[in-house]
Design an enzyme around this catalytic site. Structure first.
Site, PDB file in Angstrom:
ATOM      1  NE  ARG A  88      -3.371  -0.130   2.894  1.00 40.64           N
ATOM      2  CZ  ARG A  88      -3.915   0.005   4.098  1.00 40.64           C
ATOM      3  NH1 ARG A  88      -3.859  -1.005   4.970  1.00 40.64           N
ATOM      4  NH2 ARG A  88      -4.499   1.130   4.440  1.00 40.64           N
ATOM      5  CE  LYS A 106      -1.418   2.930   6.846  1.00 38.68           C
ATOM      6  NZ  LYS A 106      -1.353   3.403   8.260  1.00 38.68           N
ATOM      7  CG  HIS A 118       4.528 -17.497   5.253  1.00 36.40           C
ATOM      8  ND1 HIS A 118       5.172 -18.581   4.707  1.00 36.40           N
ATOM      9  CD2 HIS A 118       5.010 -17.387   6.511  1.00 36.40           C
ATOM     10  CE1 HIS A 118       5.980 -19.111   5.595  1.00 36.40           C
ATOM     11  NE2 HIS A 118       5.897 -18.400   6.702  1.00 36.40           N
ATOM     12  CG  ASN A 132      12.114 -14.846  10.155  1.00 28.78           C
ATOM     13  OD1 ASN A 132      12.156 -15.344   9.039  1.00 28.78           O
ATOM     14  ND2 ASN A 132      11.183 -15.184  11.043  1.00 28.78           N
ATOM     15  CG  ASN A 141      -1.361   0.089  12.261  1.00 22.21           C
ATOM     16  OD1 ASN A 141      -2.183  -0.799  12.450  1.00 22.21           O
ATOM     17  ND2 ASN A 141      -1.302   0.761  11.131  1.00 22.21           N
ATOM     18  CE1 TYR A 142      -7.538   4.272  14.290  1.00 18.86           C
ATOM     19  CE2 TYR A 142      -8.898   2.335  13.908  1.00 18.86           C
ATOM     20  CZ  TYR A 142      -8.778   3.709  14.076  1.00 18.86           C
ATOM     21  OH  TYR A 142      -9.895   4.509  14.023  1.00 18.86           O
ATOM     22  CB  ALA A 178       5.992 -18.606  18.097  1.00 18.94           C
ATOM     23  NE  ARG A 195       4.800 -19.977  24.056  1.00 13.27           N
ATOM     24  CZ  ARG A 195       5.827 -20.028  23.224  1.00 13.27           C
ATOM     25  NH1 ARG A 195       5.953 -19.161  22.262  1.00 13.27           N
ATOM     26  NH2 ARG A 195       6.746 -20.977  23.349  1.00 13.27           N
TER      27      ARG A 195
END
Length: 213
Positions: A88, A106, A118, A132, A141-142, A178, A195
């Site tokens: 974008r 973006k 991916h 990576n 971001n919002y 992860a 986590r």
């Protein structure tokens, strides 16, 4: 009228649209179903595989783009984009980087040699070189009212399914495991994991499956 370089190869002229202001370098190969519009510039030796849409985008030499949408973006040399990527406005991808399938960029900078292979969203961020960005990583971001920016230093590893909640700085040479959600700054050489610990209920699966079925 845009410039057309030497040794241009159009593999299916009937299905290819090239706008008047588009500039094509030497040795460019364009496959079927490509549409190039606006002030797009395609560097020497680029290959546009089938089904791309590029508008007001600069693509550096020897880059390959496949089945992707690029609008008001700047892509460096020897970059691989796609398939099914979206760049974008104000997306900057530097030399030797990889933007893989189902990746959206973006208003962000992707450093040299960095891989976003991916299923990731990188918005309003500056990512350093040789990083990576794992599968499923989201740059959050919002907050519903305003957008904020995050920074990732060189050689950082961001593991799959991580959330980077802006604004945060992740220093160089760091490792984010992860499934981690980052809400605070990460210092150089830190290993970050955040986590919920896995719980195991033995011999209980059949009870749950009976209810859902």
């Amino acid at each position: 009228m845009g410039k057309r370089g030497k040794n241009l190869t159009l593999l299916d002229e009937k299905s290819i649209f090239i706008g008047e202001d588009v500039v094509l370098g030497d040795g460019v190969v364009i496959y079927e179903n490509n549409r190039l519009e606006g002030k797009t510039v395609i560097g020497d030796g680029c290959v546009l595989l089938p089904n791309n849409y590029l508008k007001d985008t600069v693509v550096g030499a020897n880059t390959q783009v496949h089945f992707s949408v690029l609008e008001e973006a700047c892509v460096g040399e020897r970059v691989s984009v796609g398939p099914f990527a979206r760049l974008r406005p104000n997306a900057v991808v530097k030399d030797g980087a990889k933007i893989g399938n189902f990746v959206e960029i973006k208003n962000a900078v992707i450093g040299e040699g960095t891989k976003v292979s991916h299923l990731a969203y990188v918005g309003d961020a500056d990512v350093g070189k040789n990083c990576n960005i794992g599968c499923g990583v989201i740059f959050v971001n919002y907050n519903g009212k305003s957008k904020s920016r995050s920074i990732v230093g060189d050689n950082a590893f961001i593991g799959s399914n991580a959330n980077i909640v802006a604004p945060v700085n992740i220093a160089k040479n760091t490792y984010v495991c992860a499934g981690t959600t980052i809400t605070e700054n990460v210092q150089e050489d830190e290993f970050v994991i955040g986590r919920v610990r896995q719980e195991v209920k033995q011999a209980r699966a059949h009870e749950y499956l009976k209810e859902v079925r």
